[in-house]
Design a protein around this motif. Structure first.
Motif, mmCIF file in Angstrom:
data_model
loop_
_atom_site.group_PDB
_atom_site.id
_atom_site.type_symbol
_atom_site.label_atom_id
_atom_site.label_comp_id
_atom_site.label_asym_id
_atom_site.label_seq_id
_atom_site.Cartn_x
_atom_site.Cartn_y
_atom_site.Cartn_z
ATOM 1 N N LYS A 54 -1.299 -2.664 -1.146
ATOM 2 C CA LYS A 54 -1.262 -2.059 0.189
ATOM 3 C C LYS A 54 -0.276 -0.906 0.249
ATOM 4 C CE LYS A 54 -2.724 -6.305 2.463
ATOM 5 N NZ LYS A 54 -2.308 -7.439 3.294
ATOM 6 N N ILE A 55 0.866 -1.077 -0.381
ATOM 7 C CA ILE A 55 1.855 0.005 -0.421
ATOM 8 C C ILE A 55 1.281 1.198 -1.180
ATOM 9 C CG2 ILE A 55 4.111 0.674 -1.363
ATOM 10 C CD1 ILE A 55 4.999 -2.258 -0.702
ATOM 11 N N GLU A 56 0.595 0.925 -2.262
ATOM 12 C CA GLU A 56 -0.031 1.977 -3.066
ATOM 13 C C GLU A 56 -1.046 2.787 -2.257
ATOM 14 O OE1 GLU A 56 -0.598 4.151 -6.574
ATOM 15 O OE2 GLU A 56 0.851 2.548 -6.250
ATOM 16 N N LEU A 57 -1.670 2.136 -1.279
ATOM 17 C CA LEU A 57 -2.712 2.788 -0.486
ATOM 18 C C LEU A 57 -2.180 3.700 0.616
ATOM 19 C CD1 LEU A 57 -5.269 -0.121 -0.166
ATOM 20 C CD2 LEU A 57 -5.527 1.978 -1.486
ATOM 21 N N VAL A 58 -0.886 3.714 0.875
ATOM 22 C CA VAL A 58 -0.354 4.575 1.922
ATOM 23 C C VAL A 58 0.193 5.871 1.344
ATOM 24 C CG1 VAL A 58 0.041 2.762 3.612
ATOM 25 C CG2 VAL A 58 1.852 3.317 2.009
ATOM 26 N N SER A 59 -0.459 6.372 0.354
ATOM 27 C CA SER A 59 -0.127 7.647 -0.271
ATOM 28 C C SER A 59 -1.373 8.516 -0.242
ATOM 29 C CB SER A 59 0.322 7.400 -1.723
ATOM 30 O OG SER A 59 0.428 8.607 -2.407
ATOM 31 N N VAL A 60 -1.221 9.819 -0.443
ATOM 32 C CA VAL A 60 -2.398 10.680 -0.468
ATOM 33 C C VAL A 60 -3.207 10.495 -1.739
ATOM 34 C CG1 VAL A 60 -1.479 12.410 1.109
ATOM 35 C CG2 VAL A 60 -1.126 12.662 -1.352
ATOM 36 N N ARG A 61 -2.603 9.893 -2.761
ATOM 37 C CA ARG A 61 -3.337 9.558 -3.980
ATOM 38 C C ARG A 61 -3.085 8.090 -4.293
ATOM 39 N NH1 ARG A 61 -6.355 11.353 -7.738
ATOM 40 N NH2 ARG A 61 -6.302 10.628 -9.861
ATOM 41 N N THR A 62 -4.128 7.307 -4.172
ATOM 42 C CA THR A 62 -3.987 5.885 -4.431
ATOM 43 C C THR A 62 -4.122 5.615 -5.921
ATOM 44 O OG1 THR A 62 -6.340 5.379 -4.235
ATOM 45 C CG2 THR A 62 -5.045 5.366 -2.207
ATOM 46 N N GLY A 63 -3.510 4.562 -6.354
ATOM 47 C CA GLY A 63 -3.676 4.136 -7.735
ATOM 48 C C GLY A 63 -4.911 3.271 -7.878
ATOM 49 N N ASN A 64 -5.236 2.924 -9.111
ATOM 50 C CA ASN A 64 -6.348 2.003 -9.348
ATOM 51 C C ASN A 64 -5.994 0.633 -8.786
ATOM 52 O OD1 ASN A 64 -7.774 3.917 -10.799
ATOM 53 N ND2 ASN A 64 -6.831 3.328 -12.724
ATOM 54 N N ILE A 65 -6.957 -0.012 -8.189
ATOM 55 C CA ILE A 65 -6.823 -1.412 -7.783
ATOM 56 C C ILE A 65 -7.708 -2.176 -8.779
ATOM 57 C CG2 ILE A 65 -7.013 -3.103 -5.921
ATOM 58 C CD1 ILE A 65 -5.154 -0.848 -5.119
ATOM 59 N N THR A 66 -7.164 -2.407 -9.946
ATOM 60 C CA THR A 66 -7.967 -2.958 -11.039
ATOM 61 C C THR A 66 -8.513 -4.344 -10.718
ATOM 62 O OG1 THR A 66 -5.928 -3.684 -12.110
ATOM 63 C CG2 THR A 66 -6.854 -1.594 -12.838
#
Length: 198
Positions: A54-66
């Motif tokens: 969820k923290i990763e998703l609050v950026s303009v570029r999300t990381g992989n959710i493997t």
């Protein structure tokens, strides 16, 4: 950004970069069940995401959710008066350019609701074409609904003007033009209002 907005970004990433719903781990999941409501699908994906995700998703570029088979997603794409070069948009030989309409301050001055709707529709059609070519996502920073109260701000050309009624009318016509496509059940491309403050 709320977690629901972030989940929407993940859902757009699903459509933007292939069909994760056709393969594990999402195949047969609630997220991929189109008979479920958007609310049910969003609630399901929020339950699957870890706090780190969820923290990763609050950026303009999300990381992989493997764990869910979701690729990274860049949603910093600009489209105030046309699809513009930005971190989420690339132009090359296949998509060398996009239509650039006059700055919003000038189209806002026309007070032409049909024009605003048509511009939104045209921009999102080009955005969808660029997405189909893998050169853009489906989320765009547009429209800018700030009121230009002081020209020293320096970004007044991005807005329809200083009048709250005209600005809200602009947004009420541009946004449906941008988001509504041939399929009433799916968003053609998604707006993210610039600088909206309640």
């Amino acid at each position: 950004m709320t977690f629901r907005t972030a989940a929407g970004v993940v859902a757009l990433a699903v459509t933007a970069y292939g069909r994760p719903c056709d393969q594990p781990p999402l195949k047969g999941s609630v997220l991929c069940d189109s008979s479920k409501s958007v609310s049910e699908r969003t609630d399901w994906i929020l339950q699957q995401l870890t706090m780190y995700d969820k923290i990763e998703l609050v950026s303009v570029r999300t990381g992989n959710i493997t764990s869910l088979g979701l690729p990274s997603y860049e949603y910093w794409s600009e489209a105030l008066h046309g699809v513009a070069r930005s971190p989420g948009v690339t132009f090359d030989a296949e998509t060398p350019f996009a239509t650039s309409f006059p700055q919003v301050i000038t189209t806002g001055a026309t007070f032409n609701k049909t024009l605003w709707h048509t511009i939104g529709n045209t921009i999102s059609t080009e955005a969808r074409a660029m997405n189909n070519a893998g050169h853009a996502g489906l989320t765009f920073w547009t429209p800018n609904v700030n009121l230009i109260r002081d020209p020293r701000w320096g970004r007044g050309h991005e807005t329809p003007g200083e009048d709250p009624f005209a600005t809200s009318t602009y947004a009420a016509n541009f946004v449906p033009g941008f988001q509504e496509g041939e399929d009433p059940n799916h968003v053609k491309a998604s707006v993210c209002y610039l600088h909206l403050r309640c």
